[in-house]
Write an enzyme that holds these catalytic residues in place. Structure first.
Site, PDB file in Angstrom:
ATOM      1  N   HIS A 100       0.831  -1.208   0.000  1.00  5.91           N
ATOM      2  CA  HIS A 100       0.000   0.000   0.000  1.00  5.91           C
ATOM      3  C   HIS A 100       0.861   1.252   0.000  1.00  5.91           C
ATOM      4  O   HIS A 100       1.951   1.275   0.557  1.00  5.91           O
ATOM      5  CB  HIS A 100      -0.962   0.019   1.195  1.00  5.91           C
ATOM      6  N   HIS A 102       0.896   5.169   1.125  1.00  2.00           N
ATOM      7  CA  HIS A 102       0.264   6.199   1.958  1.00  2.00           C
ATOM      8  C   HIS A 102       0.281   7.527   1.201  1.00  2.00           C
ATOM      9  O   HIS A 102       1.315   7.914   0.638  1.00  2.00           O
ATOM     10  CB  HIS A 102       1.049   6.427   3.253  1.00  2.00           C
TER      11      HIS A 102
HETATM   12  P1  5GP Z   1       2.028   0.385   7.336  1.00  2.00           P
HETATM   13  O1  5GP Z   1       2.752   0.657   8.618  1.00  2.00           O
HETATM   14  O2  5GP Z   1       1.847  -1.110   7.074  1.00  2.00           O
HETATM   15  O3  5GP Z   1       2.631   1.090   6.159  1.00  2.00           O
HETATM   16  O4  5GP Z   1       0.607   1.033   7.500  1.00  2.00           O
HETATM   17  C1  5GP Z   1      -0.580   0.326   7.628  1.00  2.00           C
HETATM   18  C2  5GP Z   1      -1.659   1.365   7.722  1.00  2.00           C
HETATM   19  O5  5GP Z   1      -2.903   0.702   7.594  1.00  2.00           O
HETATM   20  C3  5GP Z   1      -1.695   2.113   9.058  1.00  2.00           C
HETATM   21  O6  5GP Z   1      -1.576   3.513   8.795  1.00  2.00           O
HETATM   22  C4  5GP Z   1      -3.034   1.731   9.679  1.00  2.00           C
HETATM   23  O7  5GP Z   1      -3.640   2.802  10.360  1.00  2.00           O
HETATM   24  C5  5GP Z   1      -3.836   1.302   8.464  1.00  2.00           C
HETATM   25  N1  5GP Z   1      -4.829   0.268   8.735  1.00  2.00           N
HETATM   26  C6  5GP Z   1      -4.640  -0.899   9.411  1.00  2.00           C
HETATM   27  N2  5GP Z   1      -5.778  -1.633   9.412  1.00  2.00           N
HETATM   28  C7  5GP Z   1      -6.699  -0.911   8.716  1.00  2.00           C
HETATM   29  C8  5GP Z   1      -8.070  -1.151   8.388  1.00  2.00           C
HETATM   30  O8  5GP Z   1      -8.673  -2.170   8.727  1.00  2.00           O
HETATM   31  N3  5GP Z   1      -8.703  -0.176   7.668  1.00  2.00           N
HETATM   32  C9  5GP Z   1      -8.062   0.965   7.273  1.00  2.00           C
HETATM   33  N4  5GP Z   1      -8.783   1.848   6.576  1.00  2.00           N
HETATM   34  N5  5GP Z   1      -6.769   1.215   7.573  1.00  2.00           N
HETATM   35  C10 5GP Z   1      -6.095   0.289   8.285  1.00  2.00           C
END
Ligand code: 5GP
Ligand code: ZN
Length: 146
Positions: A100, A102
């Site tokens: 993903h 951001h």
């Molecule tokens: P990472 O640290 O993997 O780059 O970020 C994962 C992101 O996914 C985090 O910013 C977290 O808040 C978001 N996130 C985790 N679970 C969910 C979810 O069930 N729904 C949404 N909309 N965001 C999520």
């Protein structure tokens, strides 16, 4: 069933507040936003990280992130910039293992708000925020068609 929360969102089996959808990617509000309008752009087809992401989908992911950043500038959120960030792997603090991107909107002079947001990460008025971003996308479409 691969037990992936983002695949569940793509399949409509888990809730999300969507703002954008095309053949390859979908974008929705991060559940714990750092700033207002913080989005996640994900490929519809599951991959875990950069190693497993089809480069064509990587292009689609960035193109959508670019488009959404430009839309948020034109929206009533009136951002001045954005951080586009992809955390690749545990070492880089990836916590959800569905690739993903951001999109974190930024405003001139927002450093204090940004730092506070990093700690609190609270989702406020999600429907109004998503609606403003969708309107920003419409404004971008109109601008490009004239
Ligand atoms: P990472 O640290 O993997 O780059 O970020 C994962 C992101 O996914 C985090 O910013 C977290 O808040 C978001 N996130 C985790 N679970 C969910 C979810 O069930 N729904 C949404 N909309 N965001 C999520
Ligand atoms: Zn997945």
């Amino acid at each position: 069933m691969n037990n992936c929360v983002f695949c569940a969102i793509v399949d409509g089996d888990a809730p999300s507040v969507p703002v954008y959808d095309d053949d390859d990617v979908v974008a929705f509000l991060d559940i714990r936003p750092i700033t207002r309008g913080h989005l996640l752009v994900i490929p519809k087809r599951h991959s875990q990280d950069l190693e497993t992401l089809d480069p064509h989908l990587g292009g689609a992911l960035f193109a959508a992130g670019q488009r959404l950043s430009r839309a948020i500038r034109r929206s009533d959120l009136r951002s001045d910039g954005a951080n586009l960030v992809l955390n690749d792997g545990k070492a880089a603090f990836q916590t959800v293992f569905h690739t993903h991107l951001h999109v974190v909107p930024r405003w001139t002079g927002d450093t204090l708000r940004f730092v506070t947001g990093f700690v609190t990460r609270r989702l406020k008025n999600p429907e109004a925020t998503a609606s403003a971003i969708r309107t920003g996308l419409t404004r971008l479409d109109e601008e490009e068609s004239t």
